[in-house]
Design a protein around this motif. Structure first.
Motif, short mmCIF file in Angstrom:
data_model
loop_
_atom_site.label_atom_id
_atom_site.label_comp_id
_atom_site.label_asym_id
_atom_site.label_seq_id
_atom_site.Cartn_x
_atom_site.Cartn_y
_atom_site.Cartn_z
N UNK A 107 0.75 -1.03 0.12
CA UNK A 107 0.05 -0.17 -0.05
C UNK A 107 1.26 1.30 0.34
N UNK A 108 0.21 1.99 -0.79
CA UNK A 108 2.09 3.23 -1.25
C UNK A 108 3.13 3.07 -1.17
N UNK A 109 3.56 1.61 -2.10
CA UNK A 109 4.73 1.65 -1.39
C UNK A 109 5.14 1.03 -0.63
N UNK A 110 4.29 0.47 0.35
CA UNK A 110 4.67 0.04 2.58
C UNK A 110 4.30 -1.86 1.81
N UNK A 111 5.50 -2.23 1.64
CA UNK A 111 4.86 -3.72 2.01
C UNK A 111 4.64 -3.94 3.69
N UNK A 112 3.49 -4.78 3.61
CA UNK A 112 3.47 -5.14 5.13
C UNK A 112 3.17 -6.75 5.03
N UNK A 113 3.51 -7.31 6.61
CA UNK A 113 4.07 -8.70 6.50
C UNK A 113 3.51 -8.94 7.72
N UNK A 114 2.77 -9.84 7.53
CA UNK A 114 1.77 -10.55 8.93
C UNK A 114 2.74 -11.78 9.47
N UNK A 133 -1.80 2.72 23.62
CA UNK A 133 -2.45 1.92 23.38
C UNK A 133 -2.93 1.19 23.42
N UNK A 134 -3.26 1.22 21.81
CA UNK A 134 -4.38 -0.10 21.09
C UNK A 134 -3.74 -0.50 20.01
N UNK A 135 -4.08 -1.56 19.38
CA UNK A 135 -3.30 -2.42 18.11
C UNK A 135 -3.98 -0.95 16.87
N UNK A 136 -4.99 -0.66 16.65
CA UNK A 136 -4.55 0.40 15.93
C UNK A 136 -4.38 1.28 15.62
N UNK A 137 -3.86 2.07 16.97
CA UNK A 137 -3.03 3.40 16.64
C UNK A 137 -1.94 2.68 16.88
N UNK A 138 -1.19 1.64 16.84
CA UNK A 138 -0.41 1.15 16.48
C UNK A 138 -0.14 1.09 14.56
N UNK A 139 -0.82 0.53 13.84
CA UNK A 139 -1.07 0.76 12.26
C UNK A 139 -0.95 1.86 11.69
N UNK A 140 -2.20 2.37 12.53
CA UNK A 140 -2.12 4.34 11.81
C UNK A 140 -0.34 4.85 12.05
N UNK A 141 0.25 3.95 13.65
CA UNK A 141 1.98 5.09 13.65
C UNK A 141 2.65 4.51 12.40
N UNK A 142 1.89 3.10 12.31
CA UNK A 142 3.38 2.67 11.18
C UNK A 142 2.81 2.49 9.98
N UNK A 143 1.58 3.14 9.76
CA UNK A 143 1.73 4.02 8.09
C UNK A 143 2.08 5.05 8.39
N UNK A 144 1.86 6.01 9.37
CA UNK A 144 2.79 7.32 8.96
C UNK A 144 4.70 7.06 8.60
N UNK A 145 4.74 6.47 9.40
CA UNK A 145 6.07 6.66 9.88
C UNK A 145 6.69 5.81 8.45
N UNK A 146 6.59 4.60 7.75
CA UNK A 146 6.89 4.52 6.82
C UNK A 146 7.22 5.21 5.17
N UNK A 179 9.81 0.90 2.49
CA UNK A 179 9.66 0.02 3.63
C UNK A 179 8.76 -0.82 3.25
N UNK A 180 9.39 -1.56 4.80
CA UNK A 180 7.98 -2.41 5.33
C UNK A 180 8.09 -2.48 6.80
N UNK A 181 6.05 -2.67 6.63
CA UNK A 181 5.70 -2.86 7.98
C UNK A 181 5.24 -4.30 8.30
N UNK A 182 6.07 -4.57 9.91
CA UNK A 182 5.82 -5.96 10.21
C UNK A 182 5.65 -6.41 11.29
#
Length: 452
Positions: free
Chosen positions: A321-328, A402-415, A419-422
């Motif tokens: 998404x937007x040039x960032x790879x996401x890995x679960x 504090x929350x998983x949703x917040x973690x995901x939003x911060x990851x999107x902002x930082x990437x 980059x990759x988000x893992x």
């Protein structure tokens, strides 16, 4: 053994209900003990076969209850040190787990796989290889399909790939696979087992009933599993991706190779597979050894290994998404598993970590970042401890959420593009999610929402 016995099942979760259903289908009655006084017993009874007499013992366990029953079936989530199990042990009454119960009724030949990490991927790959050659194949155990749910379906010519946890191994008695495997051993579940020695002995007990006619597949590169070769009653077969063993399953350059007696048999190369990372090379070596000694021809092994794709939640590519790879990598529930996730990354990585506290050490995990991790986003009960460890190792790019949703939003902002988000938390999900599967599914849903 079971005929005429009064059987108590401890735990009314998936395992306990599955054990009760198996007993009912086999013509036995049983009782379920659970600490929840408000348990919906009628809903459980509706899941049982017609004609089964299922009763219940609810609330705080009283030792005297053990006097009324002849044996206990213990769910893996309940420790053998809990009062309900101790009461039966103290009376010298049998205590079985779900694996032992399923084994009592099952027929066919079993490949049983344990280890701290890689069990699910290896078991799934073993299942695929077996299915490509045998007609009647079952893939069961900790991988998500209870062995008890299919035990009565199995036939003499069935082959069964079983992923088995240390919790399940605590309560095996006569369980005897044709081929067993211990993939590796790193600190995990020490809150339950107490020490690495007990944890290792529990893992090795997968082979306690095997003889020299049976095989145990062991990781030569892990010093603890390597030493198991001298302790087992089975015939050890070693695998290694680092050493050129004279006998065993090795990575010869880039070629997975079987060395059996005077035979040297190439299987396939690292360029021909779909799995990322050196840890998956180990999983493949183990799966080749397991299936080769389960009687599968090398040509069938080769084809199945080359076609196999990553297991869900284990370094699973989700989307870009937007040039960032996401890995679960939600199944990275301990530091050693999470190290494998980092090692598989080839791009600058935003890492999501933290969760339930299993009293693990995070030093080696932090050290494995090796310049790859741009930002560490931490959540859950272990966030502070992980953050302190990271800072002690000179890593300061940390964000607490504090929350998983917040973690995901911060990851999107930082990437940034490239980059990759893992998601590879190094911790269990309890307290935030029911299990790692739910955590991984939520991760994937949020990634898809980013894409719109």
């Amino acid at each position: 053994m079971l005929k005429g016995k009064k059987i108590l099942i401890a735990g009314a979760g998936i395992s306990g209900v599955g054990a009760a259903r198996l007993l009912g289908e086999a013509g036995f009655d049983a009782a379920i003990y659970d600490g929840n006084k408000e348990l919906d017993t009628e809903a459980i009874k509706k899941q049982m076969p017609d004609g089964m007499n299922l009763s219940f013992e609810l609330g705080e366990f009283q030792d005297a209850v053990a006097d009324e029953y002849d044996m206990l079936i213990l769910s893996p989530g309940i420790s053998i040190h809990k009062p309900v199990a101790k009461a039966f042990y103290d009376r010298n009454k049998p205590v079985w787990g779900e694996i032992e119960l399923a084994y009592y009724f099952a027929r066919g030949k079993i490949a049983a796989i344990t280890g701290t990490n890689g069990k699910t991927t290896t078991t799934a790959l073993v299942g695929n290889i077996l299915s490509a050659y045998y007609d009647s194949v079952y893939v069961v155990g900790n991988i998500g399909i209870p062995f008890t749910s299919v035990a009565l379906e199995t036939k003499e010519d069935s082959v069964i790939a079983a992923e088995i946890s240390s919790f399940q191994l605590e309560t095996t008695v006569d369980f005897k696979p044709a081929v067993s495997a211990v993939l590796n051993l790193t600190p995990d579940h020490l809150d339950r087992h107490g020490s690495m020695e007990v944890y290792g002995d529990t893992k090795l007990s997968i082979s306690k009933n095997q003889t020299k006619e049976d095989v145990i597949v062991l990781n030569y590169d892990d010093p603890i599993t390597r030493e198991m070769a001298d302790k087992t009653t089975a015939t050890p077969v070693m695998f290694s991706r680092k050493e050129m063993l004279a006998q065993g399953i090795v990575l010869d350059g880039n070629t997975f190779t079987i060395r059996d007696g005077d035979k040297e048999i190439p299987v396939c190369t690292t360029e021909e597979i779909n799995l990322l990372g050196g840890h998956n090379h180990e999983n493949i070596l183990a799966a080749i050894g397991i299936t080769y000694y389960m009687g599968v021809p090398v040509e069938s092994i080769r084809k199945a290994v080359m076609e196999f794709k990553a297991v869900e939640h284990r370094i699973e590519y989700v989307d870009t998404v937007d040039g960032v790879d996401y890995y679960n990598d939600s199944k990275g529930t301990n530091p050693d598993a999470a190290i494998k996730g980092i090692q598989a990354m080839v791009k600058p990585t935003i890492l999501l970590g933290g969760g339930y506290d299993k009293k693990a050490s995070y030093d080696e995990w932090i050290e494995s970042f090796d310049g790859k991790v741009k930002c560490l986003i931490l959540m859950g009960a272990t966030a502070e401890a992980i953050g302190e460890t990271a800072k002690a190792h000179g890593f300061e790019a940390i964000v607490y959420v504090d929350t998983f949703e917040e973690a995901m939003n911060v990851a999107r902002q930082k990437a940034s593009p490239g980059d990759a988000v893992l998601l590879s938390p190094a911790c269990a999900s309890w307290g935030m999610f029911k299990n790692y599967e739910v955590r991984g599914q939520v991760f994937k849903e949020i990634v898809r929402s980013f894409k719109g």
